[in-house]
Design a protein around this motif. Structure first.
Motif, short mmCIF file in Angstrom:
data_model
loop_
_atom_site.label_atom_id
_atom_site.label_comp_id
_atom_site.label_asym_id
_atom_site.label_seq_id
_atom_site.Cartn_x
_atom_site.Cartn_y
_atom_site.Cartn_z
N UNK A 278 3.39 5.89 -2.83
CA UNK A 278 4.78 6.75 -2.99
C UNK A 278 4.64 6.75 -4.67
N UNK A 279 4.40 5.67 -5.18
CA UNK A 279 4.71 5.56 -6.64
C UNK A 279 3.56 6.64 -7.30
N UNK B 93 0.68 -1.18 -0.06
CA UNK B 93 -0.01 0.01 -0.13
C UNK B 93 0.72 1.29 -0.01
N UNK B 94 1.87 1.14 0.84
CA UNK B 94 2.87 2.42 0.86
C UNK B 94 3.39 2.79 -0.44
N UNK C 226 -9.09 -0.23 -3.03
CA UNK C 226 -8.02 -1.03 -3.32
C UNK C 226 -7.37 -1.69 -2.17
N UNK C 227 -7.32 -2.94 -2.56
CA UNK C 227 -6.69 -3.70 -1.28
C UNK C 227 -5.72 -4.90 -1.96
N UNK D 145 8.07 2.45 -9.78
CA UNK D 145 9.01 3.70 -9.28
C UNK D 145 9.46 3.86 -7.96
N UNK D 146 9.15 2.79 -7.09
CA UNK D 146 9.59 2.66 -5.66
C UNK D 146 10.61 1.43 -5.64
N UNK D 147 11.62 1.38 -5.74
CA UNK D 147 12.62 0.16 -5.38
C UNK D 147 12.89 -0.80 -6.66
#
Lengths: 208, 208
Positions: free
Chosen positions: A13-14, A8-9, A207-208, B163-165
């Motif tokens: 962030x994306x 989720x994080x 969203x899950x 985009x993240x990682x």
């Protein structure tokens, strides 16, 4: 071991990074939800210029999803990529006939592609929500069925990818007045198709 | 109704166009089969500069496929995109554990992603052929298992997108000396991963 481990994080962030890199634009909030999710799934910012979302099409798609529609996809990859939990919450379902033996036989007998035979079956079954992410022939067949008055879809995602027929099939399909989302040019494909469907689903369920 | 309706012909013509637009290059014949199929599936020529095929990796992959290996994928989309007929001809199979309830529970209990829990399971089962197309966390977890001596894959396709990682996870993974194919930078994803697997399969069995 210090990498982010919460999906989720990571996704939040994306989307923030994508928003920053997109910069100022004239998209509506809901259009942006679709565009960002497509870029999220491809890491390809060209999609911001290639995605065509017909005015009113998002409303038409959401109306179908709220009614509990059946979505037709032209590949099993798209089918696999659509969020099943969100579908279930909305009493929606997703089908694809392209890999069925019966369809293969019909295609062989008639000298058409399996994608075309599968679209005919979907049309006969009264499907209203089509997602074509692979086969230009499927899109041409759907266009023919519409022009012959045999099919009247309420919403179409038309995003075949490729070098022979894909761009032209989408350009021709756009001439129909149907509610639709397309990707102009050669690009598109199963991940793009699934991302558009999921973006629409997430407008209605968490969203899950 | 004058569009091409034979998938074999469409694909052959597509590859010809891709070859022409690629122009002169120093790729080997087998590297080109992979690069062209990835471009075929994305319509994105950037992949010619982003794909990293480690010397010897194609031989290692083909060796596994000839032995009848089990391929692990980190998404059901990749699983859906791999040619099952080709797999069957080679007595190979493909599995993914990321959507299993048991894996979800383990992930929840331990505060890790489902992708990580699923990679651990695959490693415990002695899988040798990994295809990571989505989750950087899966790739980091695989790297940790290799460094801890708990897993020694014979071939890895490492192409998370995002985009993240994603870019960093691939860059870090490349430091391992394993046989691998990666996509440098942010791009990659399920269709790219499946295209690479299928390109390898079609080196051994006829495309149908």
């Amino acid at each position: 071991m210090d990498y982010i481990k919460k999906p989720g994080v990571i996704e939040e962030k994306s989307f923030q990074i994508i928003g920053e890199e997109l910069g100022p634009n004239n998209f509506t909030h809901r259009e942006l939800l679709i565009i960002k999710r497509v870029i999220h799934t491809t890491a390809d910012f060209e999609y911001k210029d290639l995605l065509y979302i017909r005015p009113g099409a998002i409303d038409d798609a959401l109306k179908l999803l709220k009614e509990g529609t059946t979505i037709y996809t032209d590949t099993n990859m798209i089918l696999a990529g659509i969020n099943k939990r969100a579908l279930k919450t909305l009493n929606c379902s997703v089908v694809s006939y392209v890999a069925e033996n019966e369809i293969a036989q019909i295609a062989k007998d008639r000298g058409i592609t399996r994608s075309m035979a599968a679209i005919e079956r979907a049309s006969e079954e009264g499907i209203n929500f089509f997602v074509i992410g692979n086969a230009p022939t499927a899109l041409y067949k759907l266009k023919e069925l519409v022009e012959e008055g045999k099919c009247n879809p309420s919403f179409v995602i038309a995003v075949p990818v490729g070098f022979v027929g894909a761009a032209q099939s989408k350009k021709d399909f756009e001439k129909l007045t149907l509610p639709m989302i397309t990707v102009r040019g050669r690009k598109g494909g199963s991940t793009v198709a699934a991302a558009i469907v999921n973006a629409l689903l997430y407008m209605l369920v968490n969203r899950k």
